[in-house]
Structure formats: C-alpha cells, structure tokens
Write a protein that holds these residues in place. Sequence first.
Motif, PDB file in Angstrom:
ATOM      1  N   HIS A  20       0.717  -0.946   0.047  1.00 59.38           N
ATOM      2  CA  HIS A  20       0.080  -0.175   0.024  1.00 59.38           C
ATOM      3  C   HIS A  20       0.911   1.330  -0.020  1.00 59.38           C
ATOM      4  CE1 HIS A  20      -3.569   2.532   0.737  1.00 59.38           C
ATOM      5  NE2 HIS A  20      -2.535   3.313   1.742  1.00 59.38           N
ATOM      6  N   THR A  21       1.914   1.216   0.871  1.00 55.19           N
ATOM      7  CA  THR A  21       2.637   2.554   0.940  1.00 55.19           C
ATOM      8  C   THR A  21       3.729   2.505  -0.632  1.00 55.19           C
ATOM      9  OG1 THR A  21       3.212   2.110   3.323  1.00 55.19           O
ATOM     10  CG2 THR A  21       4.939   3.450   2.187  1.00 55.19           C
ATOM     11  N   TYR A  22       4.213   1.527  -0.978  1.00 58.76           N
ATOM     12  CA  TYR A  22       4.519   1.835  -2.250  1.00 58.76           C
ATOM     13  C   TYR A  22       3.679   2.176  -3.349  1.00 58.76           C
ATOM     14  CZ  TYR A  22       8.623  -0.923  -0.320  1.00 58.76           C
ATOM     15  OH  TYR A  22       9.513  -1.511   0.333  1.00 58.76           O
ATOM     16  N   LEU A  26       5.708   5.955  -3.739  1.00 51.26           N
ATOM     17  CA  LEU A  26       6.913   5.617  -4.522  1.00 51.26           C
ATOM     18  C   LEU A  26       6.643   6.116  -5.930  1.00 51.26           C
ATOM     19  CD1 LEU A  26       9.926   4.350  -4.459  1.00 51.26           C
ATOM     20  CD2 LEU A  26       8.669   2.370  -5.325  1.00 51.26           C
ATOM     21  N   VAL A  27       7.503   7.087  -6.416  1.00 54.98           N
ATOM     22  CA  VAL A  27       7.293   7.765  -7.588  1.00 54.98           C
ATOM     23  C   VAL A  27       8.289   6.892  -8.630  1.00 54.98           C
ATOM     24  CG1 VAL A  27       8.057   9.793  -8.885  1.00 54.98           C
ATOM     25  CG2 VAL A  27       7.191   9.995  -6.488  1.00 54.98           C
ATOM     26  N   MET A  34       4.758   9.291 -12.022  1.00 55.21           N
ATOM     27  CA  MET A  34       3.811   9.082 -11.104  1.00 55.21           C
ATOM     28  C   MET A  34       4.041   7.866 -10.211  1.00 55.21           C
ATOM     29  SD  MET A  34       0.881   9.486 -13.758  1.00 55.21           S
ATOM     30  CE  MET A  34       1.445   8.515 -15.217  1.00 55.21           C
ATOM     31  N   THR A  35       3.160   7.810  -9.160  1.00 55.01           N
ATOM     32  CA  THR A  35       2.815   6.697  -8.277  1.00 55.01           C
ATOM     33  C   THR A  35       2.113   5.767  -8.983  1.00 55.01           C
ATOM     34  OG1 THR A  35       0.941   7.206  -7.187  1.00 55.01           O
ATOM     35  CG2 THR A  35       3.081   8.409  -6.064  1.00 55.01           C
ATOM     36  N   ALA A  36       2.248   4.355  -8.511  1.00 55.66           N
ATOM     37  CA  ALA A  36       1.453   3.342  -9.044  1.00 55.66           C
ATOM     38  C   ALA A  36      -0.063   3.664  -8.905  1.00 55.66           C
ATOM     39  CB  ALA A  36       1.756   2.197  -8.185  1.00 55.66           C
ATOM     40  N   GLU A  37      -0.544   4.248  -7.744  1.00 57.24           N
ATOM     41  CA  GLU A  37      -1.987   4.762  -7.837  1.00 57.24           C
ATOM     42  C   GLU A  37      -2.253   5.788  -8.831  1.00 57.24           C
ATOM     43  OE1 GLU A  37      -4.461   3.271  -6.201  1.00 57.24           O
ATOM     44  OE2 GLU A  37      -3.187   1.636  -5.379  1.00 57.24           O
ATOM     45  N   GLN A  38      -1.307   6.658  -9.088  1.00 57.55           N
ATOM     46  CA  GLN A  38      -1.751   7.722  -9.839  1.00 57.55           C
ATOM     47  C   GLN A  38      -1.616   7.414 -11.390  1.00 57.55           C
ATOM     48  OE1 GLN A  38       1.582  10.261  -8.808  1.00 57.55           O
ATOM     49  NE2 GLN A  38       0.269  11.842  -7.631  1.00 57.55           N
ATOM     50  N   LEU A  53       6.969  -0.912 -10.987  1.00 56.97           N
ATOM     51  CA  LEU A  53       7.206  -0.711  -9.467  1.00 56.97           C
ATOM     52  C   LEU A  53       8.235  -2.018  -8.993  1.00 56.97           C
ATOM     53  CD1 LEU A  53       6.496  -0.395  -6.704  1.00 56.97           C
ATOM     54  CD2 LEU A  53       4.362  -1.914  -6.898  1.00 56.97           C
ATOM     55  N   CYS A  54       8.072  -3.150  -9.840  1.00 56.82           N
ATOM     56  CA  CYS A  54       9.091  -4.297  -9.661  1.00 56.82           C
ATOM     57  C   CYS A  54      10.397  -3.796 -10.161  1.00 56.82           C
ATOM     58  CB  CYS A  54       8.713  -5.557 -10.110  1.00 56.82           C
ATOM     59  SG  CYS A  54       7.155  -6.291  -9.622  1.00 56.82           S
ATOM     60  N   ASP A  55      10.808  -3.282 -11.115  1.00 59.17           N
ATOM     61  CA  ASP A  55      11.797  -2.663 -11.608  1.00 59.17           C
ATOM     62  C   ASP A  55      12.682  -1.697 -10.688  1.00 59.17           C
ATOM     63  OD1 ASP A  55      11.893  -3.953 -14.069  1.00 59.17           O
ATOM     64  OD2 ASP A  55      11.352  -2.601 -15.084  1.00 59.17           O
ATOM     65  N   ALA A  56      11.592  -0.693 -10.095  1.00 62.12           N
ATOM     66  CA  ALA A  56      12.159   0.064  -8.964  1.00 62.12           C
ATOM     67  C   ALA A  56      12.363  -0.544  -7.641  1.00 62.12           C
ATOM     68  CB  ALA A  56      10.874   1.147  -8.807  1.00 62.12           C
TER      69      ALA A  56
END
Length: 74
Positions: A20-22, A26-27, A34-38, A53-56
């Motif tokens: 949830h935090t990531y 996480l940009v 953007m963040t994942a949610e954005q 996200l996985c790459d980051a």
Amino acid sequence: MRRSEFRELADHVFGPALSHTYAQDLVLEEIGGMTAEQALEHGVPVRSVWTALCDAMDVPDSARWEIPPVQRHR
C-alpha cells in the motif's frame, strides 16, 4: 492483468502494509514520474505499472508473476 491481480501480487511480493505504501508514495520514473496509484488512475496499463514497481524495487522476474496456489486469496 487486472487491478485486483496487481493488488494481490503486490501484497504477496511486498506484504500488505508495504504494498500500500509503495503504491501510494513511491514515484516511478519509468511511468512518467507518477506513483502506481496515480498511473492506474490515469489509465496506464496495469501490467506496465506492475513492471515499473517491480523494476524500481529490484524484484527478480522469478518472484513477480506467481503466487503459490495455497497462498491465493480466492
């Protein structure tokens, strides 16, 4: 890939609290800063967001796509 699959995989890979935090904080430069949610809200394909996200977070390919059947939430 659906959003529900994204959330299930994220919970499995990172744990519920961190996933949830990531996703919220996480940009991800790979998807336009953007963040994942954005990104999901802006219509970026879910698979692209998951990959970014996985790459980051340096998640190996072997840990990205499979949840053992006994650990599935279905």
